[in-house]
Design an enzyme around this catalytic site. Sequence first.
Site, PDB file in Angstrom:
ATOM      1  N   ASP A 167     -58.431 -32.484  23.328  1.00 52.49           N
ATOM      2  CA  ASP A 167     -57.194 -33.118  23.767  1.00 52.49           C
ATOM      3  C   ASP A 167     -56.258 -32.033  24.296  1.00 52.49           C
ATOM      4  O   ASP A 167     -56.600 -30.849  24.300  1.00 52.49           O
ATOM      5  CB  ASP A 167     -56.578 -33.951  22.635  1.00 52.49           C
ATOM      6  N   SER A 168     -55.088 -32.432  24.747  1.00 52.61           N
ATOM      7  CA  SER A 168     -54.180 -31.469  25.372  1.00 52.61           C
ATOM      8  C   SER A 168     -53.224 -30.841  24.368  1.00 52.61           C
ATOM      9  O   SER A 168     -52.485 -29.916  24.708  1.00 52.61           O
ATOM     10  CB  SER A 168     -53.348 -32.184  26.433  1.00 52.61           C
ATOM     11  N   GLY A 169     -53.216 -31.351  23.155  1.00 54.38           N
ATOM     12  CA  GLY A 169     -52.235 -30.896  22.179  1.00 54.38           C
ATOM     13  C   GLY A 169     -50.974 -31.731  22.189  1.00 54.38           C
ATOM     14  O   GLY A 169     -50.178 -31.675  21.254  1.00 54.38           O
ATOM     15  N   GLY A 170     -50.794 -32.505  23.266  1.00 54.35           N
ATOM     16  CA  GLY A 170     -49.554 -33.260  23.419  1.00 54.35           C
ATOM     17  C   GLY A 170     -49.273 -34.216  22.274  1.00 54.35           C
ATOM     18  O   GLY A 170     -48.172 -34.232  21.726  1.00 54.35           O
TER      19      GLY A 170
ATOM     20  N   ASP B 245     -49.761 -34.997  28.358  1.00 56.22           N
ATOM     21  CA  ASP B 245     -48.931 -36.176  28.615  1.00 56.22           C
ATOM     22  C   ASP B 245     -47.875 -36.290  27.540  1.00 56.22           C
ATOM     23  O   ASP B 245     -47.978 -35.655  26.486  1.00 56.22           O
ATOM     24  CB  ASP B 245     -49.781 -37.461  28.673  1.00 56.22           C
TER      25      ASP B 245
ATOM     26  N   GLN C  58     -50.714 -44.112  30.633  1.00 59.78           N
ATOM     27  CA  GLN C  58     -49.677 -44.443  29.664  1.00 59.78           C
ATOM     28  C   GLN C  58     -48.990 -45.730  30.111  1.00 59.78           C
ATOM     29  O   GLN C  58     -49.494 -46.427  30.985  1.00 59.78           O
ATOM     30  CB  GLN C  58     -48.683 -43.276  29.538  1.00 59.78           C
TER      31      GLN C  58
ATOM     32  N   GLY D 253     -51.558 -43.682  24.070  1.00 59.97           N
ATOM     33  CA  GLY D 253     -50.409 -44.423  23.563  1.00 59.97           C
ATOM     34  C   GLY D 253     -50.762 -45.764  22.954  1.00 59.97           C
ATOM     35  O   GLY D 253     -49.907 -46.638  22.827  1.00 59.97           O
TER      36      GLY D 253
ATOM     37  N   ASP E 297     -62.702 -42.004  19.867  1.00 58.33           N
ATOM     38  CA  ASP E 297     -62.633 -40.982  18.819  1.00 58.33           C
ATOM     39  C   ASP E 297     -61.682 -41.482  17.753  1.00 58.33           C
ATOM     40  O   ASP E 297     -60.753 -42.242  18.054  1.00 58.33           O
ATOM     41  CB  ASP E 297     -62.100 -39.651  19.360  1.00 58.33           C
TER      42      ASP E 297
ATOM     43  N   CYS F  11     -79.506 -48.050   5.826  1.00 61.12           N
ATOM     44  CA  CYS F  11     -79.028 -46.808   6.453  1.00 61.12           C
ATOM     45  C   CYS F  11     -79.941 -45.655   6.065  1.00 61.12           C
ATOM     46  O   CYS F  11     -80.398 -45.562   4.929  1.00 61.12           O
ATOM     47  CB  CYS F  11     -77.591 -46.535   6.009  1.00 61.12           C
TER      48      CYS F  11
ATOM     49  N   CYS G 153     -79.103 -42.363   6.344  1.00 63.00           N
ATOM     50  CA  CYS G 153     -78.382 -41.095   6.174  1.00 63.00           C
ATOM     51  C   CYS G 153     -78.729 -40.472   4.831  1.00 63.00           C
ATOM     52  O   CYS G 153     -79.294 -41.116   3.957  1.00 63.00           O
ATOM     53  CB  CYS G 153     -76.876 -41.303   6.308  1.00 63.00           C
TER      54      CYS G 153
ATOM     55  N   CYS H 275     -77.447 -42.398   1.721  1.00 62.75           N
ATOM     56  CA  CYS H 275     -78.144 -43.651   1.402  1.00 62.75           C
ATOM     57  C   CYS H 275     -79.590 -43.426   0.994  1.00 62.75           C
ATOM     58  O   CYS H 275     -80.148 -44.205   0.227  1.00 62.75           O
ATOM     59  CB  CYS H 275     -78.059 -44.606   2.586  1.00 62.75           C
TER      60      CYS H 275
ATOM     61  N   HIS I 200     -72.265 -40.396   5.574  1.00 63.18           N
ATOM     62  CA  HIS I 200     -72.591 -41.816   5.732  1.00 63.18           C
ATOM     63  C   HIS I 200     -71.689 -42.487   6.771  1.00 63.18           C
ATOM     64  O   HIS I 200     -72.162 -43.251   7.616  1.00 63.18           O
ATOM     65  CB  HIS I 200     -72.491 -42.571   4.413  1.00 63.18           C
TER      66      HIS I 200
END
Lengths: 375, 375
Positions: free
Chosen positions: B91-94, B145, B188, B215, B265, B303, B305, B308, B334
Amino acid sequence: MSFRFELLATDGGARKGILHTPRGPVHTPAFMPVGTAGTVKAMLPESVAETGAQIILGNTYHLMLRPGAERIARLGGLHAFMNWRAPILTDSGGYQVMSLAGLREITEEGVRFRSHIDGSEHFLSPERAMEIQRLLGSDIRMVLDECPPFSAGEAEIEASLALSMRWAKRSKEAFAGDSNAACFGIVQGGTYLHLREKSVHELSAIGFDGYALGGLAVGEGQEKMFEVVQTTAPLLPADRPRYLMGVGKPDDIVGAARLGVDLFDCVLPTRSGRNGQAFTWDGPLNLRNARHADDEIPLDAGCSCRACRSYSRAYLHHAVKSGEIIAAMLLTWHNLAFYQDLMRQLRVAIGEGTGEGFARSFLARYRSEHLEVGG
Amino acid sequence: MSFRFELLATDGGARKGILHTPRGPVHTPAFMPVGTAGTVKAMLPESVAETGAQIILGNTYHLMLRPGAERIARLGGLHAFMNWRAPILTDSGGYQVMSLAGLREITEEGVRFRSHIDGSEHFLSPERAMEIQRLLGSDIRMVLDECPPFSAGEAEIEASLALSMRWAKRSKEAFAGDSNAACFGIVQGGTYLHLREKSVHELSAIGFDGYALGGLAVGEGQEKMFEVVQTTAPLLPADRPRYLMGVGKPDDIVGAARLGVDLFDCVLPTRSGRNGQAFTWDGPLNLRNARHADDEIPLDAGCSCRACRSYSRAYLHHAVKSGEIIAAMLLTWHNLAFYQDLMRQLRVAIGEGTGEGFARSFLARYRSEHLEVGG
């Protein structure tokens, strides 16, 4: 008896061997990572095995309080519960209970104490300690003993020893009949060599599958500890494994192995890993130190653990400083791998009859750069 | 341009595709685990990959403050530093900087702020945000942004949007020339659909390798969020990936993927894992709950993983209650595996044109037992 200790080689006082157990072999001298409450902290069991560990230790005190021995038994035993299929040694709970100053009362029958978690009252006798270890299903079970403080005088130590020997007899009787597990006695007697000798004779008369040295590494110093080990170890039956409880630093282990100790356990590699400390052949490193911030090299170029294969000291420094869980994971992994590498090299040296030279060169290098952490 | 978005199938508004990058493919819709400060918390990178993740997210704000972008560049870039060889989106840090209420000042030029770690002063402009991401060496880089609070009114959102669009243009200009990376614009406009439309047109005029919706998931509720996505997504160039930032809960993802989102994300699977919560097809579980104390079954029988495959809910309950690190490790593992399984099933359903049925049956089952954690 499915347990058998096979002595492969001796080198001065040092021994190389294999402890055969129904859950697989343990090559000795061996170091047992500590899995206090059903987990070697910050490690998956398969990662512990990847470091080379063939046996771990579980703490009866912690497990009896949470989640409870009967519950673990219902869930299939400690091995299944924590997903560790190799051997497990459990202590008796005595050491932790004795440390609960003010919260416990010792009588001939056993020790009554309050849980540090919720204050609930519990009772541990030699019989109950063995029953709990049976419920956990551990492979090696320790007798309940009293652990007098390091500050205790001779008379106190002697009285405590007498109680521990009566408890050892009751523990052995309570253990009797479980052919899939081994029962170890614990030599006490503080730093009084004649009391240690007395303890050895009484335990040998009872007869155990292995013998531990208890009540050491409690503040007496390395020199005194080695003196006790050096005097006591040769008195023990040569065909049974010897276990130095709670030891120790790498140099403690190298020294005690030279004196004939076969088994060790200690929280140091795991606890240090959670505190940003790493063991290396050049001595311990404190990753919190700013001098590692730009250091591109791994912890140890010769180590093949996950931390050393893929991460720089700079990354580990960053992770420690940031309080990231991966710092504990990687440093614990490395420290356990270092301890296992050390044991492997010790075994090779003993097998080749070069244990003394190995110990000398190890110590020279290990102690040469104790710049960051107290030795 | 080494990046290419290949659209494999559509199903109503939903899309199945592959984002080709120099560091490997990303099958979409994809979920990106969050690796805030150079680590997906409580996971080794190889474990993250084992769950099926093909791309992770890194946070410019955290990394620029500690250990610093220039330092990471000297150490070979973020991929080598953190041992993750697949693509990384930064990301941009914004977003994080804007959250530092009282500690930051926004001007046309950029944003001046104080570090939450040590109070030191820093400045982030569109140009610096792109430079930091270049130093980190991330594969997908986000424009800087402004992120107005959810409580902002229309006039404030409109003014903020205008600034974000000027910053987007500057970001793209600063990015120009790096052919091994992609640059994404961020739409935005809050919940004002005409402002979202305006934002799309301005960004499209600049031209980006992908388009994010920013946003959202800031308190507007799922219904409003879906309305914005439904209105905005079809306006975006069909040949570029669409990324819904910071989203979200499993049902958010299923719904937004139906509306044409390709990338997601969220910290939810990792953060929940550290808080004793597990995602299952029957809804979330709180492992702290005493009803799991004796439960022999795994989190999810279907599952595969590590959690599990080898542990009971009883063990996980014990580990959570005891504050053991392995609880965070196993539950995070998991949860990430669950998210990746969900994405895999979504992709299959979209490819087969059965996305709507999949979504309906997923939601019916997932929401049927929201007994333990708020939905």
